[in-house]
Design a protein around this motif. Sequence first.
Motif, mmCIF file in Angstrom:
data_model
loop_
_atom_site.group_PDB
_atom_site.id
_atom_site.type_symbol
_atom_site.label_atom_id
_atom_site.label_comp_id
_atom_site.label_asym_id
_atom_site.label_seq_id
_atom_site.Cartn_x
_atom_site.Cartn_y
_atom_site.Cartn_z
ATOM 1 N N ALA A 46 0.847 -1.195 0.000
ATOM 2 C CA ALA A 46 0.000 0.000 0.000
ATOM 3 C C ALA A 46 0.880 1.242 0.000
ATOM 4 N N PHE A 57 0.387 5.609 0.709
ATOM 5 C CA PHE A 57 -0.480 6.715 1.110
ATOM 6 C C PHE A 57 0.264 8.028 0.880
ATOM 7 N N ASP A 79 -1.146 11.320 1.802
ATOM 8 C CA ASP A 79 -2.132 12.252 2.353
ATOM 9 C C ASP A 79 -1.533 13.422 3.121
ATOM 10 N N LEU A 97 -4.422 -0.841 13.074
ATOM 11 C CA LEU A 97 -4.273 0.560 12.704
ATOM 12 C C LEU A 97 -2.891 0.895 12.178
ATOM 13 N N ILE A 138 -0.977 4.545 11.999
ATOM 14 C CA ILE A 138 -1.098 5.945 12.403
ATOM 15 C C ILE A 138 0.161 6.665 11.946
ATOM 16 N N THR A 139 -0.029 7.775 11.236
ATOM 17 C CA THR A 139 1.109 8.541 10.736
ATOM 18 C C THR A 139 0.992 9.988 11.202
ATOM 19 N N ASN A 177 -2.786 11.097 10.697
ATOM 20 C CA ASN A 177 -3.736 10.289 9.936
ATOM 21 C C ASN A 177 -3.842 8.914 10.569
ATOM 22 N N VAL A 178 -5.057 8.418 10.637
ATOM 23 C CA VAL A 178 -5.311 7.083 11.178
ATOM 24 C C VAL A 178 -5.996 6.264 10.102
ATOM 25 N N TYR A 179 -5.410 5.122 9.772
ATOM 26 C CA TYR A 179 -5.949 4.230 8.753
ATOM 27 C C TYR A 179 -6.361 2.910 9.400
ATOM 28 N N ASN A 180 -7.503 2.403 9.044
ATOM 29 C CA ASN A 180 -7.907 1.060 9.462
ATOM 30 C C ASN A 180 -7.158 0.105 8.561
ATOM 31 N N PHE A 181 -6.166 -0.543 9.109
ATOM 32 C CA PHE A 181 -5.259 -1.349 8.313
ATOM 33 C C PHE A 181 -5.134 -2.736 8.919
#
Length: 71
Positions: free
Chosen positions: A35, A37, A39, A53, A55-56, A64-68
Motif C-alpha cells: 500500500a 499513502f 495524504d 491501525l 497511524i502517521t 492520519n489514522v488508517y484502518n489497516f
Amino acid sequence: MTALATFNNRLATGSRDHKVLVGKLSSDLKLSQRASFDDHMNSVTAIHMDENLLITASADWTVNVYNFALS
C-alpha cells in the motif's frame, strides 16, 4: 526515510516526499509493497502500526489514522 514502524511481517516507512509505504517482508527477507499513502503535505515524522491501525504524523501538524487490519 524519516520514519519506520514494524509489526509482525509488515513494514511501514515514511519520507520527506510525504509518502507512507507499507510492505510485507517474506521469509527470505524480500519486501513487497502492499500500500501507498500520500495524504500528508509535509515530511512524515512518525509512524505507529499494530494489527488494526496505521497511524502517521507529519511536519504539517496532521495525524492520519488508517484502518489497516492485517490479513
